[in-house]
Design a protein around this motif. Structure first.
Motif, PDB file in Angstrom:
ATOM      1  N   VAL A 138       0.821  -1.213   0.000  1.00 43.34           N
ATOM      2  CA  VAL A 138       0.000   0.000   0.000  1.00 43.34           C
ATOM      3  C   VAL A 138       0.854   1.262   0.000  1.00 43.34           C
ATOM      4  CG1 VAL A 138      -1.998  -1.147   1.027  1.00 43.34           C
ATOM      5  CG2 VAL A 138      -0.325  -0.021   2.527  1.00 43.34           C
ATOM      6  N   VAL A 139       2.078   1.199   0.556  1.00 45.48           N
ATOM      7  CA  VAL A 139       2.984   2.346   0.457  1.00 45.48           C
ATOM      8  C   VAL A 139       3.258   2.657  -1.014  1.00 45.48           C
ATOM      9  CG1 VAL A 139       5.361   3.115   0.838  1.00 45.48           C
ATOM     10  CG2 VAL A 139       4.069   2.111   2.716  1.00 45.48           C
ATOM     11  N   ALA A 140       3.463   1.609  -1.811  1.00 48.20           N
ATOM     12  CA  ALA A 140       3.739   1.788  -3.235  1.00 48.20           C
ATOM     13  C   ALA A 140       2.491   2.190  -4.019  1.00 48.20           C
ATOM     14  CB  ALA A 140       4.328   0.512  -3.817  1.00 48.20           C
ATOM     15  N   LEU A 141       1.341   1.660  -3.632  1.00 47.97           N
ATOM     16  CA  LEU A 141       0.132   1.877  -4.423  1.00 47.97           C
ATOM     17  C   LEU A 141      -0.634   3.142  -4.078  1.00 47.97           C
ATOM     18  CD1 LEU A 141      -1.387  -1.708  -4.815  1.00 47.97           C
ATOM     19  CD2 LEU A 141       0.231  -0.489  -6.285  1.00 47.97           C
ATOM     20  N   LYS A 142      -0.446   3.681  -2.888  1.00 46.48           N
ATOM     21  CA  LYS A 142      -1.215   4.856  -2.472  1.00 46.48           C
ATOM     22  C   LYS A 142      -1.124   6.015  -3.470  1.00 46.48           C
ATOM     23  CE  LYS A 142      -3.227   7.951   0.238  1.00 46.48           C
ATOM     24  NZ  LYS A 142      -4.696   8.129   0.224  1.00 46.48           N
ATOM     25  N   PRO A 143       0.064   6.462  -3.900  1.00 44.86           N
ATOM     26  CA  PRO A 143       0.107   7.585  -4.843  1.00 44.86           C
ATOM     27  C   PRO A 143      -0.529   7.248  -6.193  1.00 44.86           C
ATOM     28  CG  PRO A 143       2.293   6.623  -4.574  1.00 44.86           C
ATOM     29  CD  PRO A 143       1.423   6.026  -3.519  1.00 44.86           C
ATOM     30  N   LEU A 144      -0.449   5.992  -6.601  1.00 46.39           N
ATOM     31  CA  LEU A 144      -1.055   5.576  -7.864  1.00 46.39           C
ATOM     32  C   LEU A 144      -2.575   5.544  -7.745  1.00 46.39           C
ATOM     33  CD1 LEU A 144       1.381   2.667  -8.840  1.00 46.39           C
ATOM     34  CD2 LEU A 144       1.649   5.138  -9.179  1.00 46.39           C
ATOM     35  N   HIS A 145      -3.058   5.088  -6.610  1.00 40.72           N
ATOM     36  CA  HIS A 145      -4.504   5.043  -6.355  1.00 40.72           C
ATOM     37  C   HIS A 145      -5.077   6.459  -6.306  1.00 40.72           C
ATOM     38  CE1 HIS A 145      -8.359   3.685  -4.899  1.00 40.72           C
ATOM     39  NE2 HIS A 145      -8.219   4.339  -3.758  1.00 40.72           N
ATOM     40  N   ASP A 146      -4.378   7.365  -5.649  1.00 44.23           N
ATOM     41  CA  ASP A 146      -4.856   8.747  -5.563  1.00 44.23           C
ATOM     42  C   ASP A 146      -4.955   9.392  -6.945  1.00 44.23           C
ATOM     43  OD1 ASP A 146      -5.034   8.572  -2.832  1.00 44.23           O
ATOM     44  OD2 ASP A 146      -3.172   9.670  -2.429  1.00 44.23           O
ATOM     45  N   HIS A 147      -4.073   9.004  -7.842  1.00 45.82           N
ATOM     46  CA  HIS A 147      -4.021   9.629  -9.168  1.00 45.82           C
ATOM     47  C   HIS A 147      -4.988   8.979 -10.160  1.00 45.82           C
ATOM     48  CE1 HIS A 147      -2.075  11.872 -12.455  1.00 45.82           C
ATOM     49  NE2 HIS A 147      -2.252  10.779 -13.182  1.00 45.82           N
ATOM     50  N   ALA A 148      -5.078   7.664 -10.151  1.00 49.93           N
ATOM     51  CA  ALA A 148      -5.809   6.981 -11.219  1.00 49.93           C
ATOM     52  C   ALA A 148      -6.929   6.064 -10.738  1.00 49.93           C
ATOM     53  CB  ALA A 148      -4.830   6.180 -12.080  1.00 49.93           C
ATOM     54  N   VAL A 149      -7.096   5.855  -9.459  1.00 49.83           N
ATOM     55  CA  VAL A 149      -8.119   5.013  -8.816  1.00 49.83           C
ATOM     56  C   VAL A 149      -7.951   3.542  -9.208  1.00 49.83           C
ATOM     57  CG1 VAL A 149     -10.557   4.658  -8.318  1.00 49.83           C
ATOM     58  CG2 VAL A 149      -9.734   6.960  -8.896  1.00 49.83           C
ATOM     59  N   ILE A 150      -7.409   2.771  -8.290  1.00 50.13           N
ATOM     60  CA  ILE A 150      -7.181   1.350  -8.542  1.00 50.13           C
ATOM     61  C   ILE A 150      -8.481   0.572  -8.371  1.00 50.13           C
ATOM     62  CG2 ILE A 150      -5.980  -0.716  -7.746  1.00 50.13           C
ATOM     63  CD1 ILE A 150      -3.673   1.121  -6.868  1.00 50.13           C
ATOM     64  N   ARG A 151      -8.800  -0.236  -9.371  1.00 51.27           N
ATOM     65  CA  ARG A 151     -10.006  -1.065  -9.335  1.00 51.27           C
ATOM     66  C   ARG A 151      -9.703  -2.493  -8.883  1.00 51.27           C
ATOM     67  NH1 ARG A 151     -12.792  -0.731 -15.085  1.00 51.27           N
ATOM     68  NH2 ARG A 151     -14.177  -2.170 -13.980  1.00 51.27           N
ATOM     69  N   ARG A 152      -8.514  -2.994  -9.264  1.00 47.76           N
ATOM     70  CA  ARG A 152      -8.199  -4.397  -8.981  1.00 47.76           C
ATOM     71  C   ARG A 152      -6.703  -4.565  -8.785  1.00 47.76           C
ATOM     72  NH1 ARG A 152      -7.537  -9.493 -12.241  1.00 47.76           N
ATOM     73  NH2 ARG A 152      -8.401 -11.183 -10.960  1.00 47.76           N
ATOM     74  N   ILE A 153      -6.339  -5.454  -7.855  1.00 46.50           N
ATOM     75  CA  ILE A 153      -4.939  -5.764  -7.565  1.00 46.50           C
ATOM     76  C   ILE A 153      -4.750  -7.272  -7.621  1.00 46.50           C
ATOM     77  CG2 ILE A 153      -3.081  -5.639  -5.859  1.00 46.50           C
ATOM     78  CD1 ILE A 153      -4.647  -3.264  -4.580  1.00 46.50           C
ATOM     79  N   LYS A 255      -6.341   5.996 -17.131  1.00 49.04           N
ATOM     80  CA  LYS A 255      -5.070   5.577 -17.705  1.00 49.04           C
ATOM     81  C   LYS A 255      -3.894   6.087 -16.882  1.00 49.04           C
ATOM     82  CE  LYS A 255      -2.384   3.794 -20.862  1.00 49.04           C
ATOM     83  NZ  LYS A 255      -2.305   2.330 -21.051  1.00 49.04           N
ATOM     84  N   LEU A 256      -2.953   5.198 -16.580  1.00 50.99           N
ATOM     85  CA  LEU A 256      -1.752   5.545 -15.835  1.00 50.99           C
ATOM     86  C   LEU A 256      -0.550   5.061 -16.638  1.00 50.99           C
ATOM     87  CD1 LEU A 256      -0.494   6.663 -13.223  1.00 50.99           C
ATOM     88  CD2 LEU A 256      -0.786   4.404 -12.203  1.00 50.99           C
ATOM     89  N   ARG A 300       5.929  -1.348 -15.692  1.00 47.01           N
ATOM     90  CA  ARG A 300       5.650  -1.547 -17.103  1.00 47.01           C
ATOM     91  C   ARG A 300       4.154  -1.728 -17.304  1.00 47.01           C
ATOM     92  NH1 ARG A 300       7.142  -5.770 -14.258  1.00 47.01           N
ATOM     93  NH2 ARG A 300       6.478  -7.894 -14.772  1.00 47.01           N
ATOM     94  N   GLU A 301       3.679  -1.366 -18.468  1.00 35.79           N
ATOM     95  CA  GLU A 301       2.259  -1.496 -18.747  1.00 35.79           C
ATOM     96  C   GLU A 301       1.877  -2.956 -18.951  1.00 35.79           C
ATOM     97  OE1 GLU A 301       0.159   1.043 -21.340  1.00 35.79           O
ATOM     98  OE2 GLU A 301       1.510   2.759 -21.045  1.00 35.79           O
ATOM     99  N   ASP A 302       0.718  -3.300 -18.448  1.00 34.16           N
ATOM    100  CA  ASP A 302       0.143  -4.617 -18.690  1.00 34.16           C
ATOM    101  C   ASP A 302      -0.556  -4.535 -20.045  1.00 34.16           C
ATOM    102  OD1 ASP A 302      -1.366  -6.892 -18.873  1.00 34.16           O
ATOM    103  OD2 ASP A 302      -2.279  -6.719 -16.887  1.00 34.16           O
ATOM    104  N   GLU A 303       0.024  -5.132 -21.039  1.00 34.15           N
ATOM    105  CA  GLU A 303      -0.484  -5.012 -22.402  1.00 34.15           C
ATOM    106  C   GLU A 303      -1.721  -5.862 -22.664  1.00 34.15           C
ATOM    107  OE1 GLU A 303       2.862  -5.837 -24.874  1.00 34.15           O
ATOM    108  OE2 GLU A 303       3.833  -3.900 -24.456  1.00 34.15           O
ATOM    109  N   SER A 304      -2.159  -6.623 -21.665  1.00 33.62           N
ATOM    110  CA  SER A 304      -3.341  -7.472 -21.853  1.00 33.62           C
ATOM    111  C   SER A 304      -4.649  -6.746 -21.548  1.00 33.62           C
ATOM    112  CB  SER A 304      -3.233  -8.724 -20.976  1.00 33.62           C
ATOM    113  OG  SER A 304      -3.382  -8.389 -19.601  1.00 33.62           O
ATOM    114  N   ILE A 305      -4.559  -5.557 -20.911  1.00 35.28           N
ATOM    115  CA  ILE A 305      -5.754  -4.778 -20.595  1.00 35.28           C
ATOM    116  C   ILE A 305      -5.484  -3.308 -20.891  1.00 35.28           C
ATOM    117  CG2 ILE A 305      -6.707  -6.343 -18.844  1.00 35.28           C
ATOM    118  CD1 ILE A 305      -5.403  -4.655 -16.694  1.00 35.28           C
ATOM    119  N   ALA A 306      -6.543  -2.513 -20.908  1.00 36.06           N
ATOM    120  CA  ALA A 306      -6.415  -1.101 -21.299  1.00 36.06           C
ATOM    121  C   ALA A 306      -5.671  -0.281 -20.257  1.00 36.06           C
ATOM    122  CB  ALA A 306      -7.798  -0.512 -21.549  1.00 36.06           C
ATOM    123  N   ASN A 307      -6.022  -0.456 -19.005  1.00 38.22           N
ATOM    124  CA  ASN A 307      -5.455   0.378 -17.940  1.00 38.22           C
ATOM    125  C   ASN A 307      -4.761  -0.489 -16.889  1.00 38.22           C
ATOM    126  OD1 ASN A 307      -6.547   2.620 -19.205  1.00 38.22           O
ATOM    127  ND2 ASN A 307      -8.361   2.685 -17.894  1.00 38.22           N
ATOM    128  N   GLY A 308      -3.701  -1.152 -17.291  1.00 38.40           N
ATOM    129  CA  GLY A 308      -3.001  -2.045 -16.379  1.00 38.40           C
ATOM    130  C   GLY A 308      -1.544  -1.683 -16.221  1.00 38.40           C
TER     131      GLY A 308
END
Length: 339
Positions: A138-153, A255-256, A300-308
């Protein structure tokens, strides 16, 4: 003159308890009196605090008179038994076990993520330290969640034996030596040999096929981030002494890009960005061991989904994953809440 606080370390002779003591020293926590508490078999041992001897006392319900803050790392059963007694005596308990984490009246806190939750300590006099693997994620994901809203981990962990305690550290050492001698190693701490092996089981299995460790990550992440995020986890024990590693895949509402993620993580509190594939620079357990930052790389981007997005996250499970997080909570507690 700054106020001094009386501190008890419960489980002082254990791996995390010993690290709590070191963190209090290293961070110059304003300790007045310090009390080391442990089981009856450890009572009478002499440890140190800032070069002065401190005798370990047996943990009882009367151990907390005059204590302001009690740092607990003695297992869930003892925390359930003794945290209420400590709170009743006027101490604020910061507990490293899983005993209180999902109690709705007990805040579950990572200082870089949800420090505001500390205010809820008043309900029971207890603050819970999250699971070590949850903390670094969560230390790593918090700034990403605040910016782009994480739906699934989707997270897979590769966890060091120190997460189990001193016996596991010693067992890995002994097994390595025994195997190099051409002998069969003794197996006691884990269901199978851990040396030169990976065990896809941490804690016991539930009816859903997941282990308790995996479900801790699911429930704790949602509570800390205050969001109903989809989380699925696989927890693996690996033959590493210190430092948990995690492969984390996230899907976001917005998109992130890799560039934005790196920019956010480079300035995030408690994070060190280690991400230069051209020079084989990425987080490793041997680099995280002994420090308090959460290392993040392989973005790196997850190329299997749009916003991964995929990330590799590493931290010292005994320090940031346990002891340091607890002392950081205590620092905020005395700065903002206790007088």
């Amino acid at each position: 003159m700054a106020k001094l606080w009386n501190v008890a370390v419960v489980g002082a002779t254990g791996a995390v308890g010993g690290q709590m003591i070191e963190c209090l020293e290293e961070r110059n926590f304003p300790v007045g009196k310090i009390r080391y508490l442990a089981s009856a078999r450890s009572a009478g041992e002499v440890l140190e605090f800032k070069g002065k001897p401190v005798m370990v006392e047996e943990l009882t319900r009367d151990s907390f008179e005059g204590i302001d803050i009690a740092l607990f790392s003695a297992g869930g059963d003892r925390s359930r038994d003794f945290c209420p007694a400590a709170a009743a005596a006027g101490a604020v308990c910061i507990d490293n076990s899983s005993a209180w984490r999902m109690d709705p009246d007990v805040p579950l806190v990572v200082p870089e993520v949800n420090p505001h939750a500390i205010a809820d300590y008043r309900k029971k006099g207890i603050i819970a330290n999250p699971n070590c693997s949850t903390i670094q994620m969560v230390v790593a994901l918090k700034p990403l969640h605040d910016h782009a809203v994480i739906r699934r981990i989707v997270v897979s962990t590769y966890q060091a034996v120190s997460g189990t305690g001193k016996k596991a550290i010693e067992e890995l050492q002994k097994q390595v030596v025994t195997l190099f001698q051409g002998k069969s190693p003794e197996v006691a701490t884990y269901p199978h040999q851990i040396a030169f092996n990976c065990l896809p089981q941490i804690d016991s299995f539930g009816d859903n096929g997941y282990t308790k460790e995996e479900m801790k990550m699911v429930h704790e992440t949602r509570k800390i981030l205050e969001a109903n995020i989809g989380v699925t986890a696989t927890a693996v024990r690996v033959p590493v002494f210190y430092g948990h590693s995690e492969s984390v895949n996230i899907e976001t509402e917005n998109k992130l890009t890799v560039a934005t993620a790196r920019e956010l993580l480079a300035k995030a509190p408690g994070v060190e960005l280690v991400d230069d594939p051209a020079t084989s620079s990425y987080p490793m357990a041997i680099d995280a061991a002994g420090q308090d930052l959460t290392l993040v790389g392989r973005i790196r981007e997850d190329e299997s989904i749009a916003n991964g997005l995929n990330l590799w996250v590493v931290a010292d499970n005994i320090r940031k994953g346990a002891a340091t997080n607890a002392v950081q909570i205590a620092e905020i507690l005395i700065e903002k809440y206790l007088r």
